[in-house]
Design a protein around this motif. Sequence first.
Motif, short mmCIF file in Angstrom:
data_model
loop_
_atom_site.label_atom_id
_atom_site.label_comp_id
_atom_site.label_asym_id
_atom_site.label_seq_id
_atom_site.Cartn_x
_atom_site.Cartn_y
_atom_site.Cartn_z
N ASP A 1 0.83 -1.20 0.00
CA ASP A 1 0.00 0.00 0.00
C ASP A 1 0.87 1.25 0.00
OD1 ASP A 1 -2.39 -1.38 0.05
OD2 ASP A 1 -2.51 -1.39 2.24
N LYS A 2 0.50 2.20 -0.83
CA LYS A 2 1.23 3.47 -0.87
C LYS A 2 0.62 4.43 0.14
CE LYS A 2 2.92 7.08 -3.95
NZ LYS A 2 2.98 7.59 -5.35
N LEU A 3 1.48 5.14 0.85
CA LEU A 3 1.06 6.15 1.81
C LEU A 3 1.51 7.52 1.32
CD1 LEU A 3 2.18 4.31 5.08
CD2 LEU A 3 -0.07 4.25 3.99
N LEU A 4 0.68 8.51 1.58
CA LEU A 4 0.99 9.88 1.16
C LEU A 4 1.17 10.75 2.40
CD1 LEU A 4 1.21 12.03 -1.10
CD2 LEU A 4 -1.26 12.37 -0.84
N LEU A 5 2.34 11.35 2.53
CA LEU A 5 2.57 12.28 3.63
C LEU A 5 1.87 13.60 3.30
CD1 LEU A 5 4.05 12.75 6.32
CD2 LEU A 5 5.98 13.64 4.99
N MET A 6 0.99 14.03 4.17
CA MET A 6 0.17 15.21 3.91
C MET A 6 0.63 16.39 4.76
SD MET A 6 -3.55 13.42 3.36
CE MET A 6 -4.06 14.42 1.98
N ASP A 7 0.55 17.57 4.19
CA ASP A 7 1.06 18.79 4.81
C ASP A 7 -0.08 19.79 4.98
OD1 ASP A 7 2.36 21.08 5.58
OD2 ASP A 7 3.52 21.33 3.74
N PHE A 8 -0.37 20.15 6.23
CA PHE A 8 -1.42 21.13 6.50
C PHE A 8 -0.86 22.38 7.19
CE2 PHE A 8 -3.87 17.08 6.43
CZ PHE A 8 -4.58 17.34 5.26
N THR A 9 0.41 22.64 6.93
CA THR A 9 1.04 23.84 7.47
C THR A 9 0.88 24.99 6.48
OG1 THR A 9 3.22 23.52 6.47
CG2 THR A 9 2.78 22.34 8.52
N ALA A 10 1.39 26.15 6.85
CA ALA A 10 1.35 27.33 5.97
C ALA A 10 2.17 27.12 4.71
CB ALA A 10 1.83 28.56 6.73
N GLU A 11 3.05 26.10 4.70
CA GLU A 11 3.85 25.81 3.52
C GLU A 11 3.00 25.27 2.37
OE1 GLU A 11 7.16 26.46 3.18
OE2 GLU A 11 6.89 27.47 5.11
N ASN A 12 1.83 24.73 2.70
CA ASN A 12 0.94 24.20 1.67
C ASN A 12 0.09 25.34 1.11
OD1 ASN A 12 -0.98 22.91 0.09
ND2 ASN A 12 -1.42 21.31 1.60
N LYS A 13 0.49 25.85 -0.04
CA LYS A 13 -0.17 27.02 -0.63
C LYS A 13 -1.48 26.68 -1.31
CE LYS A 13 3.34 29.42 0.72
NZ LYS A 13 3.23 30.23 1.95
N GLU A 14 -1.78 25.38 -1.46
CA GLU A 14 -3.05 24.99 -2.06
C GLU A 14 -4.22 25.19 -1.10
OE1 GLU A 14 -2.65 20.96 -3.29
OE2 GLU A 14 -1.51 21.47 -5.11
N LEU A 15 -3.93 25.20 0.18
CA LEU A 15 -4.99 25.35 1.17
C LEU A 15 -5.32 26.82 1.38
CD1 LEU A 15 -3.90 22.82 3.93
CD2 LEU A 15 -5.78 22.56 2.32
N ASN A 16 -6.59 27.08 1.58
CA ASN A 16 -7.01 28.42 1.99
C ASN A 16 -8.18 28.29 2.95
OD1 ASN A 16 -9.59 28.46 0.41
ND2 ASN A 16 -8.17 28.38 -1.33
N GLU A 17 -8.46 29.36 3.66
CA GLU A 17 -9.48 29.31 4.71
C GLU A 17 -10.85 28.98 4.15
OE1 GLU A 17 -11.10 32.20 8.30
OE2 GLU A 17 -9.11 32.49 7.46
N GLU A 18 -11.16 29.50 2.97
CA GLU A 18 -12.47 29.25 2.36
C GLU A 18 -12.66 27.76 2.08
OE1 GLU A 18 -14.88 30.40 -1.74
OE2 GLU A 18 -13.23 31.68 -1.05
N MET A 19 -11.60 27.10 1.58
CA MET A 19 -11.70 25.68 1.28
C MET A 19 -11.90 24.85 2.54
SD MET A 19 -8.84 22.96 -0.02
CE MET A 19 -8.46 23.70 -1.60
#
Length: 244
Positions: free
Chosen positions: A27-45
């Motif tokens: 099984d492949k695992l994906l390390l996920m990033d929810f810090t400010a470094e992740n520019k894809e995330l925004n408060e609206e989303m």
Amino acid sequence: MNSMIWEERLKAYRTQFSPIVPYEKSDKLLLMDFTAENKELNEEMVKDTERFTKYINNLLSAAGARYGIGGYNECRTIYSRSDLFDKSRPVVNELQHQVVDTKEEPRCIHLGVDIWGKPYTKVIAPLDGIVHSFAFNNGFGDYGATIILTHNMEGNTFHTLYGHLSLNSIKNIQEGDRVKAGDVFAEFGIPFENGQWPPHLHFQVIIDMEGRKGDYPGVCAPSEKEKYLNNCPDPELLLNLNKQ
């Protein structure tokens, strides 16, 4: 007993722990990033549970990963989605008889590991234990259905917390119920029952429950980081998901 001593104990036994979710070495695992470094995330989303869920699912699909993992000791931006983590409170100035609205220090340091995956994914006990407590923490952004287990290792007790479960997971259990290593005892919930999050498991190791039942902070303020990390060792010592 502090977290460094517990980490050494857990390391010594780590090959004996059962996987916490169904997992094959392929099984492949994906390390996920929810810090400010992740520019894809925004408060609206992140405030829109449906959009946030699509974002998680698209990441997993694009990577061909069964699970997304990560988050321990991570300062996350996603907690802006809920006042549970970032409250304003009234403070009364007694001399002037005025209410001053001041902002508390936001909580952003994640104290567990998240495993993001499909709804109703099975949750498995990593080692023998008993049900310490459980609750339905039903606020927006909270744990939703939650179970806490107590374990004994070399005469010392510690606890594991499982958050964002289904309501069925807490339907027919009682405090003191025994759970054996390898038992399926819960499952990932969906948003209406898991605190309005994309399906995932919050897994946390806790040395001292500090008198709490059915709940324990899974996120702390930066000023409290040392205290909480000392009471909550790295869950990867039990998970072993990075060992491929």
